[in-house]
Write an enzyme that holds these catalytic residues in place. Structure first.
Site, PDB file in Angstrom:
ATOM      1  N   ARG A 147       2.648  11.615  -8.337  1.00 59.80           N
ATOM      2  CA  ARG A 147       1.976  10.554  -7.797  1.00 59.80           C
ATOM      3  C   ARG A 147       0.558  10.741  -7.590  1.00 59.80           C
ATOM      4  O   ARG A 147       0.285  11.787  -6.956  1.00 59.80           O
ATOM      5  CB  ARG A 147       2.749   9.897  -6.776  1.00 59.80           C
ATOM      6  CG  ARG A 147       2.255   8.593  -6.285  1.00 59.80           C
ATOM      7  CD  ARG A 147       2.903   7.964  -5.080  1.00 59.80           C
ATOM      8  NE  ARG A 147       1.805   8.575  -3.834  1.00 59.80           N
ATOM      9  CZ  ARG A 147       2.116   8.000  -2.435  1.00 59.80           C
ATOM     10  NH1 ARG A 147       3.171   7.222  -2.229  1.00 59.80           N
ATOM     11  NH2 ARG A 147       1.617   8.648  -1.521  1.00 59.80           N
ATOM     12  N   TYR A 159      -4.933   3.723   1.241  1.00 61.54           N
ATOM     13  CA  TYR A 159      -3.420   4.234   1.385  1.00 61.54           C
ATOM     14  C   TYR A 159      -3.394   5.690   0.586  1.00 61.54           C
ATOM     15  O   TYR A 159      -3.902   5.852  -0.491  1.00 61.54           O
ATOM     16  CB  TYR A 159      -2.647   3.237   0.710  1.00 61.54           C
ATOM     17  CG  TYR A 159      -1.366   4.130   0.756  1.00 61.54           C
ATOM     18  CD1 TYR A 159      -0.642   4.525  -0.784  1.00 61.54           C
ATOM     19  CD2 TYR A 159      -0.297   4.521   1.853  1.00 61.54           C
ATOM     20  CE1 TYR A 159       0.266   5.304  -0.560  1.00 61.54           C
ATOM     21  CE2 TYR A 159       0.729   5.369   1.824  1.00 61.54           C
ATOM     22  CZ  TYR A 159       1.178   5.549   0.532  1.00 61.54           C
ATOM     23  OH  TYR A 159       2.105   6.360   0.250  1.00 61.54           O
ATOM     24  N   ASP A 210       0.935   4.356  -6.255  1.00 61.50           N
ATOM     25  CA  ASP A 210       1.685   3.580  -5.306  1.00 61.50           C
ATOM     26  C   ASP A 210       0.519   2.411  -4.869  1.00 61.50           C
ATOM     27  O   ASP A 210      -0.672   2.788  -4.322  1.00 61.50           O
ATOM     28  CB  ASP A 210       1.953   4.146  -3.967  1.00 61.50           C
ATOM     29  CG  ASP A 210       2.842   3.346  -3.079  1.00 61.50           C
ATOM     30  OD1 ASP A 210       3.502   3.806  -2.428  1.00 61.50           O
ATOM     31  OD2 ASP A 210       2.858   2.164  -3.165  1.00 61.50           O
ATOM     32  N   HIS A 212       0.969   0.037  -3.006  1.00 65.38           N
ATOM     33  CA  HIS A 212       1.082  -0.360  -1.353  1.00 65.38           C
ATOM     34  C   HIS A 212       1.069  -1.414  -0.939  1.00 65.38           C
ATOM     35  O   HIS A 212       0.273  -1.815   0.183  1.00 65.38           O
ATOM     36  CB  HIS A 212       0.486   0.674  -0.484  1.00 65.38           C
ATOM     37  CG  HIS A 212       1.116   1.145   0.432  1.00 65.38           C
ATOM     38  ND1 HIS A 212       1.040   0.658   1.797  1.00 65.38           N
ATOM     39  CD2 HIS A 212       2.084   2.310   0.567  1.00 65.38           C
ATOM     40  CE1 HIS A 212       1.956   1.499   2.685  1.00 65.38           C
ATOM     41  NE2 HIS A 212       2.359   2.449   1.865  1.00 65.38           N
ATOM     42  N   GLU A 236       3.797   1.041  -8.194  1.00 66.86           N
ATOM     43  CA  GLU A 236       4.697   0.864  -7.002  1.00 66.86           C
ATOM     44  C   GLU A 236       4.224  -0.239  -6.066  1.00 66.86           C
ATOM     45  O   GLU A 236       3.284   0.099  -6.022  1.00 66.86           O
ATOM     46  CB  GLU A 236       5.069   2.166  -6.386  1.00 66.86           C
ATOM     47  CG  GLU A 236       5.797   2.071  -4.994  1.00 66.86           C
ATOM     48  CD  GLU A 236       6.048   3.241  -4.256  1.00 66.86           C
ATOM     49  OE1 GLU A 236       5.699   4.410  -5.157  1.00 66.86           O
ATOM     50  OE2 GLU A 236       6.339   3.322  -3.117  1.00 66.86           O
ATOM     51  N   GLU A 262      10.964   0.338  -1.068  1.00 67.50           N
ATOM     52  CA  GLU A 262      10.970   1.330   0.166  1.00 67.50           C
ATOM     53  C   GLU A 262      11.279   0.519   1.663  1.00 67.50           C
ATOM     54  O   GLU A 262      11.808   0.886   2.280  1.00 67.50           O
ATOM     55  CB  GLU A 262      10.050   2.254   0.174  1.00 67.50           C
ATOM     56  CG  GLU A 262       8.678   1.706   0.419  1.00 67.50           C
ATOM     57  CD  GLU A 262       7.584   2.563   0.519  1.00 67.50           C
ATOM     58  OE1 GLU A 262       7.348   3.429  -0.541  1.00 67.50           O
ATOM     59  OE2 GLU A 262       6.935   2.673   1.552  1.00 67.50           O
ATOM     60  N   ARG A 283      13.638   1.148  -4.828  1.00 67.65           N
ATOM     61  CA  ARG A 283      13.168   2.458  -4.159  1.00 67.65           C
ATOM     62  C   ARG A 283      14.113   2.285  -2.986  1.00 67.65           C
ATOM     63  O   ARG A 283      13.654   3.092  -1.720  1.00 67.65           O
ATOM     64  CB  ARG A 283      11.773   2.316  -3.889  1.00 67.65           C
ATOM     65  CG  ARG A 283      10.988   2.236  -4.815  1.00 67.65           C
ATOM     66  CD  ARG A 283      10.323   3.395  -5.156  1.00 67.65           C
ATOM     67  NE  ARG A 283       9.108   3.845  -3.973  1.00 67.65           N
ATOM     68  CZ  ARG A 283       9.151   4.941  -3.503  1.00 67.65           C
ATOM     69  NH1 ARG A 283      10.004   6.066  -4.080  1.00 67.65           N
ATOM     70  NH2 ARG A 283       8.243   5.251  -2.578  1.00 67.65           N
ATOM     71  N   GLU A 339      11.610  10.568  -4.773  1.00 72.39           N
ATOM     72  CA  GLU A 339      10.285  11.006  -4.198  1.00 72.39           C
ATOM     73  C   GLU A 339      10.485  12.143  -3.117  1.00 72.39           C
ATOM     74  O   GLU A 339      11.477  12.173  -2.644  1.00 72.39           O
ATOM     75  CB  GLU A 339       9.684   9.692  -3.308  1.00 72.39           C
ATOM     76  CG  GLU A 339       8.310  10.164  -2.628  1.00 72.39           C
ATOM     77  CD  GLU A 339       7.750   9.019  -1.937  1.00 72.39           C
ATOM     78  OE1 GLU A 339       8.516   7.910  -1.939  1.00 72.39           O
ATOM     79  OE2 GLU A 339       6.572   9.266  -1.479  1.00 72.39           O
ATOM     80  N   TRP A 402      -0.932  -3.606   5.043  1.00 70.43           N
ATOM     81  CA  TRP A 402      -1.277  -2.121   4.965  1.00 70.43           C
ATOM     82  C   TRP A 402      -0.847  -1.239   3.876  1.00 70.43           C
ATOM     83  O   TRP A 402       0.457  -1.529   3.611  1.00 70.43           O
ATOM     84  CB  TRP A 402      -0.919  -1.541   6.249  1.00 70.43           C
ATOM     85  CG  TRP A 402      -1.321   0.326   6.304  1.00 70.43           C
ATOM     86  CD1 TRP A 402      -2.609   0.464   6.124  1.00 70.43           C
ATOM     87  CD2 TRP A 402      -0.375   1.040   6.131  1.00 70.43           C
ATOM     88  NE1 TRP A 402      -2.139   1.723   6.134  1.00 70.43           N
ATOM     89  CE2 TRP A 402      -1.039   2.393   6.146  1.00 70.43           C
ATOM     90  CE3 TRP A 402       0.814   1.284   5.985  1.00 70.43           C
ATOM     91  CZ2 TRP A 402      -0.616   3.581   5.759  1.00 70.43           C
ATOM     92  CZ3 TRP A 402       1.618   2.521   5.784  1.00 70.43           C
ATOM     93  CH2 TRP A 402       0.814   3.522   5.535  1.00 70.43           C
TER      94      TRP A 402
HETATM   95  C1  CS2 Z   1       4.464   5.275   0.643  1.00 69.06           C
HETATM   96  C2  CS2 Z   1       5.065   5.854   2.236  1.00 69.06           C
HETATM   97  O1  CS2 Z   1       5.914   7.371   0.002  1.00 69.06           O
HETATM   98  C3  CS2 Z   1       5.501   5.937  -0.171  1.00 69.06           C
HETATM   99  O2  CS2 Z   1       5.853   5.619  -1.235  1.00 69.06           O
HETATM  100  O3  CS2 Z   1       4.799   3.846   0.614  1.00 69.06           O
HETATM  101  O4  CS2 Z   1       4.203   6.773   2.426  1.00 69.06           O
HETATM  102  C4  CS2 Z   1       4.855   4.853   3.215  1.00 69.06           C
HETATM  103  O5  CS2 Z   1       3.646   4.430   3.566  1.00 69.06           O
HETATM  104  C5  CS2 Z   1       5.367   5.415   4.560  1.00 69.06           C
HETATM  105  O6  CS2 Z   1       6.729   5.842   4.322  1.00 69.06           O
HETATM  106  C6  CS2 Z   1       5.690   4.398   5.755  1.00 69.06           C
HETATM  107  O7  CS2 Z   1       5.906   4.837   7.045  1.00 69.06           O
HETATM  108 MG    MG Z   2       5.409   3.423  -1.314  1.00 68.98          MG
END
Ligand code: CS2
Ligand code: MG
Length: 402
Positions: A147, A159, A210, A212, A236, A262, A283, A339, A402
């Site tokens: 990534r 991010y 990502d 995010h 993502e 996620e 995810r 991941e 965020w």
């Molecule tokens: C992120 C994470 O790994 C990822 O894909 O989205 O770093 C996420 O920001 C954190 O797990 C939040 O605690």
């Molecule tokens: Mg993520």
């Protein structure tokens, strides 16, 4: 095998983790991850006050009945706190059942379907040049998938970019840090990153990114279209997915593969996304989506609709979650990628485990159970430290994702 005791272990070897340990009258114990980044004590309290009292005396082998009891019996269903607590109980019970059977957990989930679980690492840099060097480093370590997240000119932060390499911890303060975000600056820059990466590394390595949750659907469609020449493995969290129908618009405009989930905690959070094939990878995780029992249901539902598993595996998911996830991902037919943000040496010392990285894949061990333990004496050396995830604002001050 009767449950005689269960305790919640909160430890902070560089970051907070919440672990549930279930003990039985046969001298066996099982572990489950209950870590929810920034809300750890909420899950610890849900376990201690509302779940553990209901577990004592039950037969640890009745995994499905206990799952249904904790899910339906709560009346207030779903949500990240509830489902992380149920997940910890479920994971610990599967760990116990496999230990009682004298088998690695994957044997109870259908046996080995692949030799190792392909993983992706997290290359990040302040600018494109530094990010490309980090991608090179991961490829030299044998990763098949990487990534890439880069700093954006004109933005103080974004991010996924930090001083940490190999792992990434966004919960950086005892009250939320306020970040600033510009979609325009981001959209103008990210396609350049992948143009440079493909020129330097060719189209062999799997590259992921990502977003995010930070774009609107049409902006996500624009980015997906712009990235098509660079053949990403996935894009993502392109847009927030509470409204699963958002992804119909993205899907109409781009063939860049999409990954989401996620932050989901039940199948209901992704049912439309999966059955309409609006995404390519889901995810969801062992720790946040109700444990092995529920994640297996999500995986099977996804398999019916050509969607593959791409479990979240950030540093803030503990080695207990990673261990259990590897056993599930070893067995399911529709595995995509796992991941793998590494943990610090401190964390690995608290959570000794038998999974190993080699040739771009993680390999679960054959220890009975999920292969992860906890050193409680060492864990006690690291008391909880409150830490919040950041919040994000647009440059005009609007509170954003965020
Ligand atoms: C992120 C994470 O790994 C990822 O894909 O989205 O770093 C996420 O920001 C954190 O797990 C939040 O605690
Ligand atoms: Mg993520």
């Amino acid at each position: 095998m009767k449950i005689t005791e269960a305790r919640v272990i909160v430890t902070c070897p560089g970051r907070n983790f919440v672990t549930l340990k279930i003990l039985t009258d046969q001298g066996l114990s099982g572990l489950g991850d209950a870590t929810l980044n920034g809300r750890e004590l909420a899950v610890a309290a849900y376990l201690t006050e509302h779940l553990i009292p209901c577990l004592i005396g039950r037969d640890a082998h009745q995994i499905e009945d206990i799952w249904q009891y904790l899910y339906r019996g709560a009346y207030w269903r779903r949500g990240p706190v509830t489902m992380s607590a149920i997940a910890a109980v479920d994971t610990a019970l599967w760990d116990l059942k496999a230990k009682a059977a004298g088998m690695p957990l994957y044997q109870l989930l259908g046996g080995r379907s692949r030799n190792g679980v392909m993983v992706y690492g997290h290359a990040n840099g302040r600018d494109i040049a530094e990010t490309a060097d980090e991608v090179q480093r991961y490829l030299e370590m044998g990763y098949l998938a990487v990534r890439a997240q880069t700093g954006i000119p004109g933005m103080a932060s974004t991010y996924g970019v930090s001083g940490d390499k190999m792992f990434y911890e966004p919960a950086d303060a005892s009250l939320p840090t306020e970040n600033l975000w510009s979609t325009e600056k981001y959209l103008a820059h990210v396609p350049k990153l992948f143009e440079v990466l493909r020129e330097r590394f060719g189209h062999g390595p799997h590259l992921l990114h990502d977003v995010h949750h930070r774009l609107t659907p049409i902006e996500a469609a624009r980015l997906g279209k712009a990235l098509e020449p660079h053949h990403l493995f996935w894009l993502e969290d392109a847009t927030p997915a509470e409204n699963q129908a958002n992804f119909r618009l993205i899907r109409q405009h781009t063939v860049t593969p999409l990954a989401v989930g996620e932050v989901f905690n039940t199948l209901w959070d992704c049912k439309l996304l999966v059955e309409e094939q609006l995404i390519d990878y889901i995810r969801t995780t062992v720790v946040h989506a109700g444990g092995i029992t529920h994640l297996r249901r999500i995986a099977d539902f996804a398999a019916l609709h050509n969607v593959r598993m791409g479990c979240h595996g950030a540093t803030d998911l503990s080695p207990v979650c990673m261990g259990a996830s590897l056993h599930l991902n070893t067995a399911i037919p529709n595995f995509g990628v796992q991941e793998y943000m590494r943990h610090t040496a401190e964390t690995d010392a608290v959570f000794p485990h038998d999974y190993r990285f080699s040739n771009g894949r993680l390999h679960p061990g054959d220890t009975p159970g999920h292969g992860v333990d906890i050193d409680e004496q060492r864990a006690a050396q690291y008391p909880y430290q409150r830490a919040f995830l950041p919040v994000n604002r647009l440059e005009d001050g609007t509170l954003w994702n965020w």
